[in-house]
Design an enzyme around this catalytic site. Sequence first.
Site, short mmCIF file in Angstrom:
data_model
loop_
_atom_site.label_atom_id
_atom_site.label_comp_id
_atom_site.label_asym_id
_atom_site.label_seq_id
_atom_site.Cartn_x
_atom_site.Cartn_y
_atom_site.Cartn_z
N THR A 68 47.38 52.15 42.94
CA THR A 68 46.67 51.47 42.67
C THR A 68 45.72 51.70 43.19
O THR A 68 45.54 52.58 44.44
CB THR A 68 46.95 50.34 42.56
OG1 THR A 68 46.17 49.86 43.78
CG2 THR A 68 48.08 49.60 41.43
N GLU A 88 51.47 49.77 37.62
CA GLU A 88 52.82 49.75 37.96
C GLU A 88 54.07 49.11 37.03
O GLU A 88 55.15 48.50 36.67
CB GLU A 88 52.31 47.39 38.36
CG GLU A 88 51.74 46.87 39.58
CD GLU A 88 49.86 47.82 39.12
OE1 GLU A 88 49.49 48.65 38.84
OE2 GLU A 88 49.36 46.62 39.92
N LYS A 119 31.88 33.39 33.18
CA LYS A 119 32.45 32.18 33.10
C LYS A 119 30.87 30.82 32.54
O LYS A 119 30.43 30.92 33.67
CB LYS A 119 33.47 31.26 33.73
CG LYS A 119 34.92 31.84 34.19
CD LYS A 119 35.67 31.64 35.78
CE LYS A 119 36.29 32.49 35.63
NZ LYS A 119 36.42 33.74 36.45
N TRP A 158 35.28 31.05 28.57
CA TRP A 158 34.69 31.40 28.97
C TRP A 158 34.26 32.76 27.89
O TRP A 158 34.28 32.72 26.34
CB TRP A 158 36.10 32.62 28.68
CG TRP A 158 37.17 32.61 30.13
CD1 TRP A 158 36.83 31.48 31.44
CD2 TRP A 158 37.74 32.39 30.58
NE1 TRP A 158 37.64 31.00 32.37
CE2 TRP A 158 38.82 31.73 31.80
CE3 TRP A 158 39.41 33.18 30.10
CZ2 TRP A 158 39.56 32.00 32.45
CZ3 TRP A 158 40.82 33.12 30.91
CH2 TRP A 158 40.67 32.80 32.00
P1 ADP Z 1 43.50 49.91 38.36
O1 ADP Z 1 44.31 49.07 38.68
O2 ADP Z 1 44.01 51.12 40.18
O3 ADP Z 1 42.86 50.72 37.55
P2 ADP Z 1 45.62 51.11 36.69
O4 ADP Z 1 45.50 52.32 35.23
O5 ADP Z 1 46.95 51.14 37.13
O6 ADP Z 1 44.64 51.61 38.06
O7 ADP Z 1 45.06 49.77 35.59
C1 ADP Z 1 45.12 49.10 35.10
C2 ADP Z 1 45.07 48.26 33.70
O8 ADP Z 1 43.93 48.90 33.20
C3 ADP Z 1 45.34 46.83 33.14
O9 ADP Z 1 45.25 46.02 34.14
C4 ADP Z 1 44.14 47.08 32.44
O10 ADP Z 1 43.48 46.42 32.85
C5 ADP Z 1 43.40 48.32 32.58
N1 ADP Z 1 44.44 48.89 31.27
C6 ADP Z 1 44.70 49.81 31.04
N2 ADP Z 1 45.64 50.11 29.31
C7 ADP Z 1 43.91 49.74 29.02
C8 ADP Z 1 44.28 48.69 27.42
N3 ADP Z 1 44.34 50.03 26.46
N4 ADP Z 1 42.72 48.45 27.22
C9 ADP Z 1 42.43 47.37 28.37
N5 ADP Z 1 42.36 47.45 29.56
C10 ADP Z 1 43.60 48.53 29.70
#
Ligand code: ADP
Length: 541
Positions: free
Chosen positions: A182, A325, A436, A441
């Site tokens: 990640t 993940e 917050k 929220w």
């Molecule tokens: P990192 O966690 O390293 O930024 P990832 O690409 O694995 O890389 O990120 C996953 C996160 O990206 C998700 O948990 C979410 O918060 C965000 N995410 C992915 N797709 C979307 C989406 N369509 N809309 C909003 N958030 C998204």
Amino acid sequence: MQDRPLTLDGFVERAERLSPRKEIVTATVGGVERVTHGEWADRTRRLAAALDTLGVSADGRVATFAWNTARHLELYFAAPCSGRVLHTLNIRLFPEQVTYIVNHAQDEVIFVDRSLLGLLAPLVPTFTTVRHLVVMEDGAPVTDLDGLDGVELLDHEALLAAEQPAEFRIDDELRAASMCYTSGTTGNPKGVVYTHRSTYLHTMAAMFTDSVGVSESDTILPVVPMFHANAWGLAHAGVAAGSTLVMPGPNMVPAALAGLIESERVTLAAGVPTIWMGVLPELAGRDTSALRVIPCGGSAVPKALSEAYRAQVGLPILQAWGMTETSPVASVANVVSWLADGSDEELADLRATQGRPLVGVQLRIADQATGEELPWDGTSRGELQAAGPWITASYHDDPRSPESFTDDGWLRTGDVAVITPDGYVRIVDRTKDVVKSGGEWISSVELENEIMAHPAVAEAAVIGVPHPKWSERPLACVVVAPDAELTADELIEFLDGRVAKWWLPDDVVFIDEVPKTSVGKFSKKDLRDRFADHVLPTAGD
Ligand code: ADP
């Protein structure tokens, strides 16, 4: 039924038997290079033989530091189909994070594009397990580089030329196939290991009509990097389905991407929202008639962006949600038949959600305090949790693992979401990004969506900043579109009525650019650092 393992070697066989004439196109500095799936499969087999010759362990980690190219795609299969584990290194991580992940994964060899060698070279002395560096020539000039004294640089083409094609046979579908870290916005990156089985099933899912529906007749442009969560499964699916693949190489500027979409008659082009924000103006006046779907995720797709594509290109963006993940695709925002006759506005709202879970993926929301499962009523918000055969069960060799999983083994995503009765997930925030205010929220994602609907706004991010009375209040960080003008008062007036009164940002700051993470997402951490001492005009109220 026959118990046959779900392994990736079968995809290479399909490429050579069932789609040998289909092409993989790579944009290079010298123009477009084309190989057929048949030639690619032969090269992939010879590359696997070269890994044997190099003495890479039977389950050794084979790292890549590379753009999206046909050569990178060889490694996507040569490593796992010979029993090794592909480790795609994110070229945009901080240097110390690259050192950390190379050493943590115990990479034995790194395949690096010539144009990226300068970035990698100073780190080479910090790698403890790497025994070979293999350079993939991409037309960039050859120069002497610090950090490489005494290091032998092997040549990818020379290695291939010396080998005969290897036989592939993987019997254990639970064998590790690849790994990806990640981007680690807090602390060191965490490693996720994919098995042959999880990758096979995720590949099938990319071909579902109700996901992005990859098919033989597609011409796929993965703008999403191959080091970012498996290029969202498109590299595997393109090979398995026998699609034409168009690899953008190092030149990722919007005009180049728009040019490829037109000249290669791309049908499916996938990337994060910031990419599509940049590409839209470049598509004006071009023939985009071949495009059938623009999958987009990684961060929330602003409704205004999707609608702008619908107006200009005739195609709204197809939003997907996922994480490193989750392989990564877990949900996709197609419009279901029973809602399809909604108004334009209602359909745009559906497409602005993160979509419905794919067959094979289970999603639920849980109360953040009690952990209790919450109803799918479109208003209860809780932490989004995921389970399924392509959702990770742990982080690789990482003591932080347990806190990310529930007692019953579901992945805690760190996203806060509501789920509608029709099964559409709407991410309202990441746990660490919610504002917050006085115990209530405010969803920064929803606020950003409304701000970006203003025609004079190019980009916007909302962060919480300290407030003496409310503990935190929203600050809007706004990039004004070129040639446009906007004042804070005008923006607040525009938002009034679009969001609840108490959600209205307490202040608006105009910035040149929203800082981006290594995978092109808005980096709120950087904004929070930059505006940590920002005094809100309402602070004295
Ligand atoms: P990192 O966690 O390293 O930024 P990832 O690409 O694995 O890389 O990120 C996953 C996160 O990206 C998700 O948990 C979410 O918060 C965000 N995410 C992915 N797709 C979307 C989406 N369509 N809309 C909003 N958030 C998204």
